[in-house]
Design an enzyme around this catalytic site. Structure first.
Site, mmCIF file in Angstrom:
data_model
loop_
_atom_site.group_PDB
_atom_site.id
_atom_site.type_symbol
_atom_site.label_atom_id
_atom_site.label_comp_id
_atom_site.label_asym_id
_atom_site.label_seq_id
_atom_site.Cartn_x
_atom_site.Cartn_y
_atom_site.Cartn_z
ATOM 1 N N LEU A 1 0.765 -1.155 -0.218
ATOM 2 C CA LEU A 1 0.029 0.031 0.064
ATOM 3 C C LEU A 1 0.865 1.278 0.151
ATOM 4 O O LEU A 1 1.636 1.461 0.904
ATOM 5 C CB LEU A 1 -1.065 0.016 1.254
ATOM 6 C CG LEU A 1 -1.813 -1.172 1.345
ATOM 7 C CD1 LEU A 1 -2.819 -0.934 2.435
ATOM 8 C CD2 LEU A 1 -2.304 -1.821 0.037
ATOM 9 N N ALA A 2 0.667 1.938 -0.992
ATOM 10 C CA ALA A 2 1.711 3.344 -1.308
ATOM 11 C C ALA A 2 0.815 4.468 -1.726
ATOM 12 O O ALA A 2 1.571 5.063 -2.623
ATOM 13 C CB ALA A 2 2.840 2.741 -2.035
ATOM 14 N N HIS B 1 46.077 11.144 0.049
ATOM 15 C CA HIS B 1 45.771 12.391 0.420
ATOM 16 C C HIS B 1 45.035 13.173 -0.757
ATOM 17 O O HIS B 1 45.400 13.038 -1.771
ATOM 18 C CB HIS B 1 46.678 13.233 0.943
ATOM 19 C CG HIS B 1 47.965 12.579 1.501
ATOM 20 N ND1 HIS B 1 47.971 11.963 2.674
ATOM 21 C CD2 HIS B 1 49.115 12.236 0.848
ATOM 22 C CE1 HIS B 1 49.258 11.492 2.922
ATOM 23 N NE2 HIS B 1 49.833 11.153 1.699
HETATM 24 C C1 UD1 Z 1 -1.618 1.542 9.978
HETATM 25 C C2 UD1 Z 1 -2.479 0.453 10.740
HETATM 26 C C3 UD1 Z 1 -2.220 0.478 12.282
HETATM 27 C C4 UD1 Z 1 -0.606 0.013 12.198
HETATM 28 C C5 UD1 Z 1 0.279 0.903 11.559
HETATM 29 C C6 UD1 Z 1 1.482 0.402 11.299
HETATM 30 C C7 UD1 Z 1 -4.498 0.615 9.630
HETATM 31 C C8 UD1 Z 1 -6.125 1.205 9.794
HETATM 32 N N1 UD1 Z 1 -4.024 1.023 10.632
HETATM 33 O O1 UD1 Z 1 -1.860 2.897 10.483
HETATM 34 O O2 UD1 Z 1 -2.805 -0.619 12.863
HETATM 35 O O3 UD1 Z 1 -0.140 -0.045 13.654
HETATM 36 O O4 UD1 Z 1 -0.267 1.427 10.032
HETATM 37 O O5 UD1 Z 1 2.552 1.221 10.725
HETATM 38 O O6 UD1 Z 1 -4.212 0.041 8.811
HETATM 39 N N2 UD1 Z 1 -2.847 3.918 2.368
HETATM 40 C C9 UD1 Z 1 -3.163 3.753 0.907
HETATM 41 N N3 UD1 Z 1 -4.352 4.233 0.990
HETATM 42 C C10 UD1 Z 1 -5.254 4.784 1.724
HETATM 43 C C11 UD1 Z 1 -4.532 4.920 3.113
HETATM 44 C C12 UD1 Z 1 -3.534 4.562 3.239
HETATM 45 O O7 UD1 Z 1 -2.451 3.344 0.106
HETATM 46 O O8 UD1 Z 1 -6.533 5.022 1.477
HETATM 47 C C13 UD1 Z 1 -1.382 3.463 2.604
HETATM 48 C C14 UD1 Z 1 -0.422 4.424 2.861
HETATM 49 O O9 UD1 Z 1 0.219 5.139 1.864
HETATM 50 C C15 UD1 Z 1 0.549 3.864 3.786
HETATM 51 C C16 UD1 Z 1 -0.083 2.654 4.534
HETATM 52 O O10 UD1 Z 1 -1.273 2.366 3.585
HETATM 53 O O11 UD1 Z 1 1.697 3.372 3.193
HETATM 54 C C17 UD1 Z 1 -0.577 2.728 5.821
HETATM 55 O O12 UD1 Z 1 -1.617 3.920 6.206
HETATM 56 P P1 UD1 Z 1 -1.141 4.889 7.251
HETATM 57 O O13 UD1 Z 1 -1.993 6.027 7.050
HETATM 58 O O14 UD1 Z 1 0.399 5.115 7.315
HETATM 59 O O15 UD1 Z 1 -1.769 4.090 8.356
HETATM 60 P P2 UD1 Z 1 -1.250 4.039 9.955
HETATM 61 O O16 UD1 Z 1 -2.084 5.327 10.687
HETATM 62 O O17 UD1 Z 1 0.113 4.421 9.873
#
Ligand code: UD1
Ligand code: MG
Length: 423
Positions: free
Chosen positions: A11-12, A334
């Site tokens: 997921l990115a 050097h």
């Molecule tokens: C998430 C987890 C949390 C965990 C933590 C670990 C969920 C709801 N929560 O929280 O339990 O402890 O990671 O780091 O999953 N992303 C998408 N599409 C979206 C939303 C997010 O691709 O619609 C991707 C983001 O780019 C990211 C990843 O998913 O790479 C995680 O999303 P992020 O918002 O960082 O979740 P956390 O709040 O870190």
């Protein structure tokens, strides 16, 4: 199709607002490689070939970086981690009802391939609907908490904002790496509601749903708290890079190399260094470098990608080497720059020697044959060849293509042969 086919999704799509950057968070680099690159490589290392990357913010740019390493799929609206995974539901691999899906977040580059492998193997053995990765940390703030009953069974994952005070005190947290039976995962995602403070579809909610559906929920705990470090800010990037560097240096030191000050030494991935070599402080060694044994490197030097250094070589202070090969017993002690240069055995490169390898358009090669003696402050304008045992005087400028034959002494600007004297 194989029964236990396994695909992965990274997921990115997120922007990474707290990075305060013009670029997506996952394209920021640890050393030479972007965060996303580490995650992709780790997934590859586990042996999973079918990889999807969910893109969103600056989708095109991320796609360019991913290239042929994975298939990018765009999530048009960032509705949460469950919605991100939902984007791949119609992919051909999931026609196989037994296909597994590894889900991992693009901002957690420090989860090692060894740990991911443990997770995958446990899932294949346990046949659970989900096996998730957890870790216990003293300060769990910011992470989803793992809630278990008195028998130790996982009931749910609760995100920090939704957790009550008791739940918040839980030290076991969700790393964000899971392996699912894909059919059960997509069935559970359908039942998720965005009834939380962020109004997002949380992937973590599938755990409670699966529990309700009487599916087996299983977990693997890692005892390396560093693995969880999700990078959410620029300072997080700095912390992660430090951990990453320490891992690399630890491996190198254990293989028989002395690194005097790991705090000020930067060594990238894919670097090989032979036994008994000593690396002095403030040294930077970039990726794809090979250094032999019994060498002395630094302090304050930079060895860039593509360099090959043989045994018993000294590369001293304020030396930069770029795409350069150095044969055994040579000294470059050097303030020198050598780029695109091939140096033979037992050569002495005097202080302040510069190879001018770039003419503004192209880069050219320089050859310095064995036993040559390059005087202090020599400038070699590439392309040029210095024969074996040849000598350049202090401050000489050797113009391009004015090759110096073996055993000849040249001096001055432009460098001229000195009295036919031979060395
Ligand atoms: C998430 C987890 C949390 C965990 C933590 C670990 C969920 C709801 N929560 O929280 O339990 O402890 O990671 O780091 O999953 N992303 C998408 N599409 C979206 C939303 C997010 O691709 O619609 C991707 C983001 O780019 C990211 C990843 O998913 O790479 C995680 O999303 P992020 O918002 O960082 O979740 P956390 O709040 O870190
Ligand atoms: Mg995160």
């Amino acid at each position: 199709m194989m029964k236990n086919e396994t695909a992965a999704v990274i997921l990115a799509a997120g922007e990474g607002t707290r990075m305060n950057s013009n670029y997506p968070k996952i394209l920021h680099k640890l050393g030479a490689k972007p965060l996303l690159g580490y995650v992709i490589d780790n997934v590859h290392a586990v042996g999973i070939k079918k990889i999807f990357v969910i893109t969103g913010f600056k989708s095109k740019l991320v796609k360019e970086h991913v290239g042929t390493d994975a298939k990018c799929i765009e999530q048009k609206k960032l509705l949460g981690t469950a919605d991100a995974v939902w984007q791949i539901r119609n992919e051909a691999v999931f026609k196989n009802r037994d296909a597994r899906l590894l889900v991992i977040y693009g901002d957690t580059p420090l989860v090692s391939s060894v740990t991911i492998k443990r997770l995958v193997e446990q899932n294949l053995n346990s046949e659970a609907a989900v096996t998730l990765l957890t870790v216990r940390i003293k300060d769990p703030s910011g992470y989803g908490r793992i809630i278990r009953n008195e028998r130790g069974e996982i009931l749910k994952i609760i995100e920090e904002q939704e957790a009550n005070v008791y739940e918040r005190a839980t030290e076991e947290v969700n790393v964000g790496v899971y392996i699912f039976k894909s059919a059960e995962l997509f069935k559970a995602i359908k039942q998720i509601k965005p009834d939380n403070k962020k109004k997002e579809y949380y992937l973590t909610d599938v755990v409670e749903i699966m529990r309700r559906n009487n599916s087996t929920i299983d977990s693997v705990e890692t005892d390396d708290a560093d693995e969880i470090l999700g990078i959410n800010s620029r300072f997080g990037l700095v912390r992660a890079y430090k951990i990453f560097r320490n891992r690399v240096i630890k491996k190198i030191v254990e293989s028989g190399v002395t690194v005097l000050d790991p705090e000020t030494t930067f060594i990238d991935e894919n670097v090989q260094i032979g036994k008994e070599t000593i690396i002095y402080p403030f040294t930077v060694i970039e990726r794809d470098v090979v250094i032999g044994g019994d060498c002395s490197i630094g302090p304050f030097c930079r060895i860039r990608s593509g360099c090959r250094i043989s045994d018993d070589v000294i590369v001293g202070n304020f030396v930069e080497l770029n795409r350069t090969q150095v044969a055994g017993f040579t000294r470059i002690k050097h303030q020198s720059y050598l780029g695109d240069t091939i140096v033979g055995e037992k050569v002495n490169i005097g202080a302040g020697t510069i190879v001018a390898n770039y003419d503004g358009k192209n880069k050219h090669k320089t050859f310095i044959d064995k036993n040559a003696f390059i005087g202090s402050g020599t400038i070699l304008v590439a392309p040029v060849k210095i024969g074996s045992r040849a000598v350049t005087g202090a401050g000489a400028v050797v113009p391009k293509n004015k090759n110096v034959p073996a055993g000849t002494i040249v001096v001055g600007i432009p460098a001229k042969k000195l009295n036919k004297k031979k060395r």
